[in-house]
Design a protein around this motif. Structure first.
Motif, short mmCIF file in Angstrom:
data_model
loop_
_atom_site.label_atom_id
_atom_site.label_comp_id
_atom_site.label_asym_id
_atom_site.label_seq_id
_atom_site.Cartn_x
_atom_site.Cartn_y
_atom_site.Cartn_z
N TYR A 166 0.84 -1.21 0.00
CA TYR A 166 0.00 0.00 0.00
C TYR A 166 0.87 1.25 0.00
CZ TYR A 166 -3.19 3.63 1.52
OH TYR A 166 -3.90 4.81 1.61
N LEU A 226 3.82 8.88 -0.62
CA LEU A 226 3.71 8.30 0.71
C LEU A 226 4.99 7.54 1.07
CD1 LEU A 226 1.89 7.95 3.17
CD2 LEU A 226 0.92 5.92 2.06
N ARG A 260 1.60 6.89 12.25
CA ARG A 260 0.41 7.37 11.54
C ARG A 260 0.35 6.78 10.13
NH1 ARG A 260 -0.38 10.66 7.76
NH2 ARG A 260 1.73 11.51 7.76
N ILE A 261 1.48 6.76 9.44
CA ILE A 261 1.52 6.20 8.08
C ILE A 261 1.20 4.71 8.10
CG2 ILE A 261 3.05 5.64 6.14
CD1 ILE A 261 4.46 8.37 6.72
N ASP A 272 -0.50 3.07 10.44
CA ASP A 272 -1.91 2.91 10.81
C ASP A 272 -2.81 3.16 9.60
OD1 ASP A 272 -1.28 2.30 13.43
OD2 ASP A 272 -1.73 4.31 14.21
N GLN A 273 -2.48 4.22 8.83
CA GLN A 273 -3.25 4.52 7.61
C GLN A 273 -3.19 3.34 6.64
OE1 GLN A 273 -1.71 7.95 5.48
NE2 GLN A 273 -2.68 7.31 3.58
N ALA A 276 -5.24 0.34 7.98
CA ALA A 276 -6.68 0.62 7.88
C ALA A 276 -7.14 0.54 6.43
CB ALA A 276 -7.00 2.00 8.46
N ALA A 277 -6.32 1.04 5.52
CA ALA A 277 -6.70 1.04 4.10
C ALA A 277 -6.81 -0.35 3.53
CB ALA A 277 -5.69 1.85 3.30
#
Length: 117
Positions: free
Chosen positions: A68, A75, A103-104, A106-107, A110-111
């Motif tokens: 991802y 990113l 944060r990256i 976790d993003q 989640a994605a």
């Protein structure tokens, strides 16, 4: 690595399967393929020894999140930048970098709809 048009992902996010993730890694970050294979072997061995699918599930979640991030050049560059700042030695900067890396990640988790952190 393939280039993308103005902020577009290099490839679509593949399904969270070993074969699809292997193909994606081969396509966008071929240098990571040996690590992918080594970690897959370790996860498979751990799963066999413990009669538990959790190691394979963690492997899939980790590599789905990796893909991802890596398929999005902006990113991926942000993550590398924060990783470099984390290693800089300055405690305050390292804390901020750790928060941004978290944060990256976790993003990404989640994605892809998988949670392993």
């Amino acid at each position: 690595m393939t280039t993308s048009a103005a902020g577009q992902p290099l490839i679509p996010q593949p399904p969270a399967t070993v074969a699809a993730l292997r193909q994606a890694v081969r396509q966008i970050t071929p240098a990571a393929l040996p690590a992918f294979t080594r970690e897959l072997d370790q996860a498979a061995d751990q799963s066999r020894q413990g009669s538990d699918l959790a190691p394979l599930q963690r492997f899939i979640a980790q590599w789905a999140a990796y893909v991802y991030i890596q398929r999005q050049p902006g990113l991926s560059a942000d993550l590398r930048s924060w990783e470099e700042r984390a290693a800089s030695g300055d405690a305050a900067q390292a804390r901020q970098a750790a928060a941004e890396i978290g944060r990256i990640l976790d993003q990404a988790h989640a994605a892809v709809g998988l949670h392993s952190r």
